[in-house]
Design an enzyme around this catalytic site. Structure first.
Site, mmCIF file in Angstrom:
data_model
loop_
_atom_site.group_PDB
_atom_site.id
_atom_site.type_symbol
_atom_site.label_atom_id
_atom_site.label_comp_id
_atom_site.label_asym_id
_atom_site.label_seq_id
_atom_site.Cartn_x
_atom_site.Cartn_y
_atom_site.Cartn_z
ATOM 1 N N GLY A 141 10.584 1.378 -12.441
ATOM 2 C CA GLY A 141 9.810 0.205 -12.846
ATOM 3 C C GLY A 141 10.662 -0.742 -13.660
ATOM 4 N N GLY B 68 10.304 -3.697 -16.938
ATOM 5 C CA GLY B 68 9.496 -4.255 -18.008
ATOM 6 C C GLY B 68 10.254 -5.306 -18.778
ATOM 7 N N GLY C 44 13.776 -4.295 -19.881
ATOM 8 C CA GLY C 44 14.748 -3.864 -18.895
ATOM 9 C C GLY C 44 14.114 -3.016 -17.817
ATOM 10 C CG ASP D 164 4.620 -4.394 -26.575
ATOM 11 O OD1 ASP D 164 3.681 -5.157 -26.232
ATOM 12 O OD2 ASP D 164 5.700 -4.325 -25.956
#
Length: 429
Positions: A22, A24, A27, A138
């Site tokens: 994945g 984000g 990175g 976050d």
């Protein structure tokens, strides 16, 4: 900086990249293999152009320290971190699965059981972090990795890199990439830049659960500033704005989890997760959940019905006997109608034989019964005739004894008298 990264590259002379898991704001995340230790692992690299490498480096180091302190099943374990050819990197335990954001893009929304499983796992990670005074700040679907194991799914929280920052962390967390990452799950106090505490993580977890159930985050906008303004000032939408037949208990949970006032929210991650479980346990699964939760209707799914409901109805009771029935006249029990043949042969003639087979011998039985009745009635008639004959003979004997002998021819006899009379003298010559 290497651009782009490709499979087969060996990071820091030790971690061989296999495939990307994945991407984000901080990175990309790769599945890799530690060629020195001979074990699988995962590597996150700040490989996106435009990143502030100083910020990313500090973030990776903070994440490594936080993970080392937490040591929880639901927090990804950090094995190493450093910098390779100008790129900060951090090495995690091997992660087999996908992040929650990828799953939501594929499925749009999740069934209630899966939502509860994910919320409970993340809540355990947050509870451990909050005990140590660590606030994630976050939390979002991209930072929740769903590890698939033989025993089920284990949610693991990633990216504690901004934990412990001040209120401006919302900007640092969402603006470290070339494009601004929209903070869909930021709390109202975080969006306003106010000081935050552990309850900002509880809002974020509630917003993620809202997204999982409905397919939408609580607030949406394509503009960063507008999104923050809506989070800070607009009323939180109801679950029923997106779903039908939302149970009141689940709507009440949403009100507490996403309260604008931190004092009115759940006051711990455990409380939030337990309240969600209670709301779902008491809820009637109609309309608000996906088919996995809702299941088939009982009348459309025979396997969910009781066995007694699947049995054929009992046969009706036999009709009362008719007075014309010989068996009824003799007091015999009524005949039971034999069941129809379940499987018929292919030939029409054989079908008729099969259908008439249960009635074989019925006419013979009737004839025998009628012959027996006829014989019985004949005996009765014979006995009656004998009795009549005997009665007639006795009557004739009595009458003969009382009547006189007949006289000579021509002599009159009076039949009116019952007493015998002397014979008349013979006529004169």
């Amino acid at each position: 900086m290497l651009d782009p990264l490709i499979s087969g590259m060996v990071v820091a002379g030790r971690y061989r990249l296999e495939h990307r898991l994945g991407t984000g704001a901080a990175g990309s995340l790769w599945q890799a293999r530690d060629v020195v230790a001979g074990r699988p692992c995962s590597v996150r690299l700040a490989d996106e152009g435009g990143l502030d490498l100083g910020v990313v480096r500090a973030r990776f180091e903070a994440e490594a320290r936080a993970a080392e302190a937490l040591r929880s099943e639901n927090v990804v374990n950090v094995l190493d971190h450093g910098e390779w050819m100008g790129m900060p990197f951090v090495v995690f335990e091997a992660l087999e699965g996908e992040d929650l954001a990828t799953r939501l893009r594929r499925e749009e929304r999740l069934d209630a059981a899966s939502v509860h499983e994910i919320v409970c796992g993340v809540a355990r990670a947050l509870a451990r972090a909050h005990e140590l005074g660590i606030v994630h700040r976050d939390l979002k679907p991209e930072n929740i990795f769903l590890v698939q194991t033989p025993g089920g799914t284990i949610p693991k929280v990633l990216d504690f890199g901004i934990a412990g920052g001040d209120g401006s962390a919302v900007n640092r967390a969402t603006k470290c990439g070339p494009q601004v990452a929209l903070p869909f799950y930021a709390s109202p106090e975080h969006a306003l830049g106010k000081p935050v505490d552990f309850r900002t993580d509880l809002w974020s977890l509630g917003a993620i659960a809202f997204h999982c159930l409905t397919g939408h985050p609580p607030f949406e906008s394509t503009a960063h500033g507008e999104l923050l303004a809506r989070i800070a000032s607009d009323d939180v939408p109801k679950l029923s704005d997106y779903l039908d037949d939302v149970p009141p208990a689940l709507e009440a949970w949403r009100e507490n989890a996403l309260s604008k006032d931190p004092e009115l929210r759940f006051q711990s991650a455990e409380e939030l997760a337990e309240a969600l479980g209670d709301a779902l346990a008491r809820a009637t699964p109609t309309g608000f959940a996906s088919p996995e939760w809702q299941g088939e209707a009982a009348d459309e799914n025979p396997s969910s019905r009781k066995a007694t409901e699947l049995l054929p109805p009992p046969p009706p009771p036999p009709p009362p006997p008719s007075p014309d029935d010989v068996e009824w006249l003799l007091g015999l029990p009524p005949r039971q109608s034999p069941p129809a043949a379940e499987v018929l042969s292919e030939s029409p003639l054989s079908q008729q034989r099969d259908l008439l087979a249960p009635y074989a011998g019925t006419n013979t039985r009737r004839r025998r019964i009628r012959i027996a009745i006829g014989a019985f009635m004949g005996v009765l008639l014979a006995i009656g005739a004998v009795a009549v004959m005997r009665t007639t003979a006795q009557t004739d004997g009595l009458t003969a004894a009382r009547l006189p002998e007949p006289g000579p021819a021509g002599a009159p006899v009076s039949a009116a008298r019952r007493d015998p009379i002397p014979a008349l003298p013979a006529p004169w010559p």
